[in-house]
Each structure stands twice: as structure tokens, then as C-alpha cells.
Design a protein around this motif. Sequence first.
Motif, mmCIF file in Angstrom:
data_model
loop_
_atom_site.group_PDB
_atom_site.id
_atom_site.type_symbol
_atom_site.label_atom_id
_atom_site.label_comp_id
_atom_site.label_asym_id
_atom_site.label_seq_id
_atom_site.Cartn_x
_atom_site.Cartn_y
_atom_site.Cartn_z
ATOM 1 N N PHE A 1 1.370 -0.981 -4.460
ATOM 2 C CA PHE A 1 0.880 -0.324 -5.519
ATOM 3 C C PHE A 1 -0.419 -0.167 -5.228
ATOM 4 O O PHE A 1 -0.948 0.535 -6.112
ATOM 5 N N ALA A 2 -0.834 -0.366 -4.061
ATOM 6 C CA ALA A 2 -2.389 0.186 -3.800
ATOM 7 C C ALA A 2 -2.618 1.466 -3.891
ATOM 8 O O ALA A 2 -1.681 2.007 -3.345
ATOM 9 N N LYS A 3 -3.593 2.177 -4.368
ATOM 10 C CA LYS A 3 -3.872 3.328 -4.543
ATOM 11 C C LYS A 3 -3.956 4.027 -3.088
ATOM 12 O O LYS A 3 -4.794 3.261 -2.470
ATOM 13 N N SER A 4 -3.701 5.031 -2.864
ATOM 14 C CA SER A 4 -3.811 5.762 -1.548
ATOM 15 C C SER A 4 -3.940 7.393 -1.819
ATOM 16 O O SER A 4 -3.739 7.944 -2.822
ATOM 17 N N ALA A 5 -5.256 7.516 -1.269
ATOM 18 C CA ALA A 5 -5.649 8.979 -1.374
ATOM 19 C C ALA A 5 -4.943 9.891 -0.178
ATOM 20 O O ALA A 5 -5.126 11.089 -0.369
ATOM 21 N N HIS A 6 -4.015 9.581 0.534
ATOM 22 C CA HIS A 6 -3.463 10.575 1.417
ATOM 23 C C HIS A 6 -2.420 11.073 0.761
ATOM 24 O O HIS A 6 -1.651 10.805 0.067
ATOM 25 N N ALA A 7 -2.510 12.466 0.976
ATOM 26 C CA ALA A 7 -1.545 13.537 0.491
ATOM 27 C C ALA A 7 -0.369 13.746 1.538
ATOM 28 O O ALA A 7 -0.635 13.234 2.543
ATOM 29 N N ALA A 8 0.545 14.348 1.003
ATOM 30 C CA ALA A 8 1.714 14.643 1.975
ATOM 31 C C ALA A 8 1.353 15.575 2.892
ATOM 32 O O ALA A 8 0.766 16.469 2.691
ATOM 33 N N ILE A 9 1.770 15.133 4.141
ATOM 34 C CA ILE A 9 1.692 16.388 5.308
ATOM 35 C C ILE A 9 2.837 17.552 5.334
ATOM 36 O O ILE A 9 3.604 17.264 4.945
ATOM 37 N N LYS A 10 2.091 18.561 5.458
ATOM 38 C CA LYS A 10 3.223 19.739 5.323
ATOM 39 C C LYS A 10 4.271 19.345 6.397
ATOM 40 O O LYS A 10 4.129 19.477 7.677
ATOM 41 N N PRO A 11 5.273 19.579 5.778
ATOM 42 C CA PRO A 11 6.685 19.480 6.682
ATOM 43 C C PRO A 11 6.733 20.518 7.736
ATOM 44 O O PRO A 11 6.437 21.706 7.421
#
Length: 694
Positions: free
Chosen positions: A472-482
Amino acid sequence: MKPYLERDGRKVLVCNCERTMEIDATALADALGCEPGSVHSNLCRTEIERFQAALGDEAPVLVACTQEAPLFREFAEELGSTTPLNFTNIREAAGWMKPQARSDRADLNAKMAALLATATVEVTPARERSISSGGVCLVYGAGQVALDAALKMSHRLSPSVLLSDPRGIVPPATGEVPIYTGRINRAAGSLGQFEVIVDGYAPMMPSSRAQAQFLMARDGASAQCDLILDLSGGTPLFTGAEKRSGYFRVDPNNPVAIADALFEIVEYVGEFEKPIYVDYDPDICAHGRSGQVGCNNCIDVCPAGAITDAGDIVAFDNGICAGCGNCSAVCPTGAASYDFPPRTDTIARLRTLVGTYAKAGGRAPAVLFHDETHGAEMISALARFGRGLPANVLPLAVYSSGTIGHDLVLAAFAAGAARVIVLADPNRPDDHAGLLPQRAVADAMLAGLGHGTGRIEIIDDADPDVVDAKLFAKSAHAAIKPQSFAALGNKREVARATIGALRETAPQKPELIALPQAAPYGRIQIDTEGCTLCLACVSVCPANALFDNPDKPQVRFQEQSCVQCGLCSKACPEKVITLDPRYNFTNTALEQVVLNEEEPFCCVRCGKPFGSAKTIRRISAQLAGKHSMFAEEGSENVIEMCEDCRVQAMAERADDPFRSGTRPRLVTTDDYLKARDEGIADDELSLEDFLKDS
């Protein structure tokens, strides 16, 4: 509304488990791209007839429940149904999650759809090997404990007792169990094919009365058995003892553990089918060439001792292999390829999982690789006693977390993941020994492409609260475009296709990415000042990355083929080759680049080109006047001749060591008559008298 969903010719039965989950039937159907179907509440009990109705036309059935899978299977068997059944878990994996925000509900619905879609992906069954066990069991231990254990199993198995210390035993009144004394020197094999070598071996005398008496002992006795119950309390007989099928090692001072072992071991009689976890291709193995050892990765990380050196290749013992998959993860060429299931099937499941979630509106997908034991139990504990998995964490079960190599990790990102998490068993660190170096390779790739670091996490904690906090730790990483890619070929080919696909949409598009030492990509560098172009490196390269030139002294290199095994460096007599791990995106990686070359040296006698000028001149300078064969003036010219002229020149030398002496003249009757005329008696003649006038 139908009582089930239909997807890819499969009926999908969904149950909210007595309304303990909130499931939007319409949104779920939209996410799966099918017509809406009913969401049941008590499918395994009061609504069992709906399950029965789904079995009617032989179409495969998927039930979104794993807890009651035994009940559903038993019910289908009672009906005589042959409909293929599969089960998947959406309850602990998604439905029992406690939403932290309103947006979590949308993510949860997308997650359920992704889990159901993934469960419909067809997986190729693994090959299997047959194992036969006749129940011949060796009980090894000291004293009465070992003898009592053997007697208790004698009604189901054929036990023999090998007493490491026979003191204190009471000889049984009937000879139901053969009793011996001795110590196991070494053991080999697995279920159905064990062999032990025993020192101090001696059978008990039938006349033993108050205490056991034994015949004269001997060393090196050999015995075969199907099972081993080790109650010795000493060092395990095998590497990775807990993974060795048919070998039960129990604390002799723990009666409960002994009882459990006896309860289990008696079931190991009959015919068994064991999966062949790893497919091995010796043709592309980089273990060794010409007696030189290069890559030892698989041997180093195998916790079960199932992989051994076999010269230029390695040998896999499928009877010993427990399926941890470390070898497949660390193999640089793909010679060791995990087959339970095959890599292509795992990537297909991965793409379906992430793709369905994203298509249904899910945000920032994080793929959670976990095994079917520790991982599944941890997910269940989090759902039952905690907050469950975060809504965006998508679990993907694999047989062992050790199978996760950089190729699968990068495939997850190419499918559109924001993060990859591996849930590893803290009690079995040897089962995932290759994870850290594989993460380092994937991290370097992502950082080089501008995706930053910290997207890959390995969680190996036993405390569910700690696991919960990390998930549940917050992550700033966005999804990589598939990005689509062809998951075809061996591990290396799939990995290259994945890396190329990631670069297409990457924030940065570098030509080169520096990689850590464990990486299976890179180039070699040759110090041309010290290189003699002996071509030893070319002869040992297992990956066809090094080439010579039949027309001139030259070493050429193709970077795309290099696996960084180090064989070339080890074989180099001058020690002028170094490895440079990196990933090269340019076309030069596909080309054969000249690393070193020289003009050929021409034979001083016939003009035929042979060898390199630098090498010939250096050897000539080193030997001229310093070696007995080249002490005479001009004799060093022999070194500067081709192989044919060299033989001719040596034959023409006066001190030719291969030339025989002058053949002596034949002695005839005329020689004897002439000697008589000169007054020499026959018995006074010598060989020199005949040779004087020759």
C-alpha cells in the motif's frame, strides 16, 4: 439474463460469496466484452442447480471460486459430466479488498474482469515423466526409534532398517523387517531410484538374543531403494534435502514429526507422473567448450543439486529437479527454458491480465508475481485479516517465484504495467537466488530508457503486516504505454523483442545502455597490442559471436549474439580480452565488426600466405639463436615457412633428425673369395674389412 457469462467459448460462473463482495454484473460483462450474466450468491449450496445447468453442453466451464473447487468437481463426477472445469480466485485476490477511495471500486471491477480473462487463457500442459515406486523403503537412524518406525510401516511398505548406532535396540521376535548396521557414505537418486553406499555394513545375526549381534562388517556395500526415511538426525544425505522426492528427513526426537512422515510416506507406492519443469537445449548452452568452463549460472543457483557438469554442457536430472526455475531465470542463452508452463503462455497470461485491466479503466497496474504456496497463503491472509490487496495490484500465480527473469519483468512493463512486485518466500531463499541480479538488469534497462528506478520490488517478508505496508506504499510511477511484441522463440529472442518494444514509446531512446556484470548482453574488447590472433577465442565461442576470416588473420564480432559467458576471455592465452556488458540498439549490433586484424605473413620459400606477420616475426625473434633447433645461421627461416615448406626444409638439412643412415653394401660370395686371395681366413674377417673398399 443468462446464469453465466460467455467468453471465448467458455462459460464463466461468478458468485459474490453470500454477498461478501460487491460485483457489478453489467460493468464486469462490459470489461470482458460479453453479454451480461447473473452474479450468484450461493452457487456452491442453494444455487448448485445453476452450476449443474452450465455442465449441459460440454462447453468448458470456469468457476470464480477456488475454495469450493473440490465440491464442484465431486458434484460433476456424480453427474457423470466430462465438461472441462477450471477455477480462479477473485475473492481473496480482489473482492475482499477494503476500498480506500471511491476510485478503488472501479479499479476492483476492472481487476476482477482481468482475473477472469486471464483464467480463460489456454496453457500448454507440461511434459511428464513416469516414476515407479515399489515401496522399498530404507529407514536410516539410531536405536529403537528407527526400528519402531520401520515396524509401523511394514504393513504398507517393504522397509529395511540401517542402524547407524544399534545400541539399545531390542531384537524383534519375528523377522518382519531386515535389520543392518552401517553408515551411509553417499547417496544418489530420487523417488523410485535411490542408491546408497554403506560403510561398516553388516546384517544382524538371527541368533541375537538380549541385544543385537552383527556379522563381520564391510565397507562399500551398495543398495537400491524407492524411499528413504532419514531419522539419523545428522547432515542431510542430499543437497536441498527438502526438495528431494522420496526422501523424508525427520528429527528423531520429534514423535509428531515422525508420525506425520509415516502417514505421508506410505502413500508413495505405485506409478506417479512428475512434470518436466525445464526444457534443456544443449546446442545453445554456453557452459563450456574445449575443456574451458564459461557459464556456470544454472549450476550455481540450483538448490536441489539437479544440474551437474557434463563436460562442455550440463546434465539435468528431472527426477531431482523440484521446479524452482532459477536456472531458467539466469540462463543467458535460453538453453534452460522453464516449461511449467512455457514462457510464451506466461507472457500471454500477463498481457491478458494487464490489458483487460487497462481496457476496463483500471489505473496504474502493478503486476504481483507470486508462487502457489507462500504467495497464495499470504494473499489469503491479507484478505481475511487485513485490507486485502490494493485495487491496482494484479496477482499472477507462477509455480515458483524463481522463474521470474528480466525477460518476464520487462514483458510486464511492455504490457502496460506501472510496477512489478515479486512476492518471494522468505523461508526458501535458495528458490529465488537469481531474482536480485535479474532485477538489476531490468532496472538498468528501464533507467536507461528514461522510466526511472524503483519500479521493481522484491518482497520476501513473512509478516503480513509488513507485506501490507509495502503493497500500500504510495508510488509515483505511472503506467508505461503498452506496446505489442512477438513473444516467439527462445528467452533471448523474446527479451530482445520486449526491449525493442519498450524503446518505441520510451521517454529516452539511447543507442547504448550500460548494464551490470550479470547481464547477458554486451561486447568484448581486445587489447590489440597483446593479441597474437591465435583465434582461440573464436574456437570456444558457444554463441557464434566470434568469427575468423579464411583469407587473412582477423577476429570479427557480432554483438547481438554475445551472451557474456566469458569463455573467450578464459581461453585467451595472452589474457587480452575483457567483457563489456551493455545493450546496443544500433544496427552495428547485427553486423560483424572487426576487433583485430593484420596482414598475413607470406612463406619465404613459396609465397603462400599463412599466419599473421606480427606473430611470425615475434616467434622468430624469440627463438633465433636461443633454441637448439635454430642455433645455426639461417635456421630461423624455417619459422617463416608454411607448413609444407617447413617439412621440406627440415628434410634437406644435413642434421635432419628424420634422415636414416647410409645403407650398408651387401656382402657377396665374391667378397669372401677376394679375401681368401689376399690371405685372410674366413673366421678372421670383420665388417670393416668389407666396408674398406665400398
